[in-house]
Design a protein around this motif. Structure first.
Motif, PDB file in Angstrom:
ATOM      1  N   LYS A 286      -3.255   6.854  -6.353  1.00 61.54           N
ATOM      2  CA  LYS A 286      -2.684   5.505  -6.428  1.00 61.54           C
ATOM      3  C   LYS A 286      -2.489   4.929  -5.032  1.00 61.54           C
ATOM      4  CE  LYS A 286      -0.222   6.016 -10.841  1.00 61.54           C
ATOM      5  NZ  LYS A 286       1.113   6.055 -11.499  1.00 61.54           N
ATOM      6  N   ALA A 287      -1.949   5.739  -4.104  1.00 59.12           N
ATOM      7  CA  ALA A 287      -1.724   5.273  -2.742  1.00 59.12           C
ATOM      8  C   ALA A 287      -3.046   4.955  -2.049  1.00 59.12           C
ATOM      9  CB  ALA A 287      -0.948   6.319  -1.950  1.00 59.12           C
ATOM     10  N   ARG A 316       2.579  -4.087   2.580  1.00 58.29           N
ATOM     11  CA  ARG A 316       1.859  -3.352   1.535  1.00 58.29           C
ATOM     12  C   ARG A 316       0.822  -2.413   2.155  1.00 58.29           C
ATOM     13  NH1 ARG A 316       1.646  -8.253  -1.371  1.00 58.29           N
ATOM     14  NH2 ARG A 316      -0.572  -8.525  -0.865  1.00 58.29           N
ATOM     15  N   GLU A 317       0.111  -2.916   3.151  1.00 60.49           N
ATOM     16  CA  GLU A 317      -0.923  -2.081   3.784  1.00 60.49           C
ATOM     17  C   GLU A 317      -0.310  -0.899   4.512  1.00 60.49           C
ATOM     18  OE1 GLU A 317      -3.523  -0.378   6.652  1.00 60.49           O
ATOM     19  OE2 GLU A 317      -1.735  -1.562   7.178  1.00 60.49           O
ATOM     20  N   PHE A 321      -0.400   3.111   3.396  1.00 62.00           N
ATOM     21  CA  PHE A 321      -0.967   4.063   4.347  1.00 62.00           C
ATOM     22  C   PHE A 321      -0.059   5.286   4.485  1.00 62.00           C
ATOM     23  CE2 PHE A 321      -1.096   5.695   8.719  1.00 62.00           C
ATOM     24  CZ  PHE A 321      -2.420   6.109   8.792  1.00 62.00           C
ATOM     25  N   TYR A 322       1.234   5.051   4.651  1.00 61.62           N
ATOM     26  CA  TYR A 322       2.173   6.166   4.794  1.00 61.62           C
ATOM     27  C   TYR A 322       2.363   6.923   3.472  1.00 61.62           C
ATOM     28  CZ  TYR A 322       3.235   4.611   9.503  1.00 61.62           C
ATOM     29  OH  TYR A 322       3.124   4.278  10.832  1.00 61.62           O
ATOM     30  N   GLY A 328      -0.621  13.206   0.523  1.00 56.91           N
ATOM     31  CA  GLY A 328      -1.577  14.221   0.977  1.00 56.91           C
ATOM     32  C   GLY A 328      -0.872  15.484   1.430  1.00 56.91           C
ATOM     33  N   ASP A 329       0.229  15.306   2.150  1.00 59.20           N
ATOM     34  CA  ASP A 329       1.030  16.462   2.572  1.00 59.20           C
ATOM     35  C   ASP A 329       1.666  17.160   1.372  1.00 59.20           C
ATOM     36  OD1 ASP A 329       0.437  16.030   5.227  1.00 59.20           O
ATOM     37  OD2 ASP A 329       2.262  14.880   5.638  1.00 59.20           O
ATOM     38  N   GLU A 330       2.042  16.375   0.360  1.00 59.39           N
ATOM     39  CA  GLU A 330       2.629  16.960  -0.847  1.00 59.39           C
ATOM     40  C   GLU A 330       1.619  17.839  -1.567  1.00 59.39           C
ATOM     41  OE1 GLU A 330       5.106  15.556  -4.848  1.00 59.39           O
ATOM     42  OE2 GLU A 330       3.861  14.115  -3.759  1.00 59.39           O
TER      43      GLU A 330
END
Length: 452
Positions: A286-287, A316-317, A321-322, A328-330
């Motif tokens: 989703k991100a 939003r951008e 991004f964060y 990804g780290d999760e």
């Protein structure tokens, strides 16, 4: 006879370091390099030394090191136009050191393959020497292990990784040429996670992710087409599974994974319900979509001549991004959590949605097939199958063979202590086993998306 010949063509038994030297010698001449190339005798001496090195110990530890074959007089003959900050560099010793097992063993303690490699070349007499070290290897390893989307080109003519006793891996940039494992020369790893029956099973299992994202795209981004994202979702699912296998390999403990519909014929010692890996993949996808749409909107405005963007669009951008980085780290954390469970004797049990339902499981199925069929291709075509006696394998493998034989919809993977991965699934009336499975992100096309 056809099956036997195919098998031997891929895995050449009774091989020696000389056979690896010949492969590299032929490969170098096919590359049509403009600068001098080593003679076969130089490569023979080089691979002999590394093979014997793999049997040594330094401070009671097995040797693990990467060696780069690179010319000190011209280490970077064709640098890219744009050099990224994290690109490799060569750090020369004040004096070169004669290459032998003792010198390599000593230096290996300072050259963790995850961070650096040793630079080796030869002189006019054909004598090999160690002349320096190469840094920034972590970015290369991160790309191979799906921890990064991009990676810079690799230095030297080729690289050799010593990973275990009698085990040498030869790489040309990001292409795995071959692996010598004691006396077996493996010239091809099977890409079963992206091609063939196992890939079909994994893609079907990704349906939970796809349903969630289809609904999300229709609601949050109605101008996006779900079909444009389906390959991305398949890739995310399969890459995450590859990363899990790689992490289990790195423990060097051995382990097993079973994807099954139920707990029949299973004695699960530690029952849990851990769905964070699947949920983090959903959140990450989703991100990634949010970030892509926001970036595309900004780029579209710039191309249309807009000189500014709205605060809301900027937020939003940057927020997406964060979120993409965080999810990804999760995923990485969830992979590590699950992989560590394989260090307990027994099997880690997954359902079809990659939810962990327990570990330390014992497989209770007893009925064995009279034969299993080892496939030399990912697709397991009839011509690629060779019959084997399942009794020739160890207890862990036989248990997985029996379970998958009696439960045709299941998929089992066994990871040996030496890192070998074998996959098992019943296809029609045959129990198929795949070995020499490709898990890392090796490339043969240099035009792939990588930093230069």
């Amino acid at each position: 006879m056809v099956n036997v010949n195919i098998k031997k063509d891929i895995n050449l038994e009774n091989s020696r370091p000389h056979d690896l030297a010949v492969l590299v010698y032929d490969k170098l001449r096919l590359t049509k390099q403009k600068f001098p190339l080593p003679e076969l005798q130089v490569l023979d001496d080089f691979f002999d030394c590394l093979f014997f090195l793999s049997m040594c110990k330094e401070e009671s530890d097995l040797i693990r090191v990467t060696v780069t074959f690179i010319d000190p007089s011209n280490p970077d003959p064709a640098p890219p136009k744009h050099i990224v900050p994290e690109r490799w560099s060569c750090i020369a010793f004040e004096q070169p050191i004669a290459m032998n097992t003792k010198a390599l063993a000593k230096l290996s303690k300072a050259a963790d393959p995850a961070s650096s490699s040793l630079a080796v070349y030869y002189d006019e007499t054909g004598s090999l020497f160690i002349w320096g070290m190469i840094d920034q290897a972590m970015h290369y390893q991160n790309f191979l292990n799906y921890e990064s989307d991009t990676g810079s080109e690799q230095p030297g003519l080729f690289q050799v990784s010593v990973s275990d006793i009698g085990t040498l891996h030869v790489l040309f940039d990001y292409e795995l040429l071959a692996t010598l494992k004691q006396n077996v020369l493996v010239k091809r790893y099977l890409d079963v996670l992206t091609i063939g029956p196992i890939s079909k099973i994994l893609r079907k299992n990704a349906e939970f992710l796809k349903v969630n994202l289809r609904n999300y795209i229709e609601t949050a981004h109605p101008n996006e087409q779900y079909g444009d994202w389906e390959d991305f979702l398949d890739g995310l699912w399969i890459q995450t599974f590859s990363r899990l296998l790689l992490k289990i390999q790195n423990y060097q403990h051995g382990g097993a994974i079973l994807i099954a519909d139920d707990s029949i014929d299973l004695d699960v010692k530690y029952r849990i319900h851990y769905e964070r890996l699947t949920l983090s993949m959903v959140a990450h996808a989703k991100a990634a979509i949010d970030n892509f749409v926001s970036e595309s909107t900004i780029e579209g405005g710039i191309h249309a001549g807009k000189r500014s963007i709205s605060k809301a669009l900027y937020l939003r951008e940057s927020g997406s991004f964060y979120d993409k980085q965080g999810t990804g780290d999760e995923i990485k954390g969830a992979i590590n959590f699950i992989a560590s469970q394989t260090c307990v004797d027994g099997v880690v049990l997954f359902n079809r949605n990659m939810v962990t339902n327990g570990f330390g499981a014992v497989l209770r199925s007893k009925k064995m097939p009279r034969k299993i069929y080892v496939s030399s291709t990912a697709t397991a075509t009839s011509k690629s199958l060779a019959a084997h006696d399942p009794r020739h394998y160890g207890t862990r493998h036989r248990s997985m063979i029996a379970y998958c034989w009696n439960h045709p919809t299941s998929l089992g993977l066994v990871i040996s202590q030496d890192g070998d991965i074998r996959a098992f699934s019943k296809i029609e009336d045959k129990l198929i086993m795949w070995e020499n499975i490709k898990t890392q992100q090796y490339l043969t096309d240099r035009s792939q998306n990588r930093k230069k």
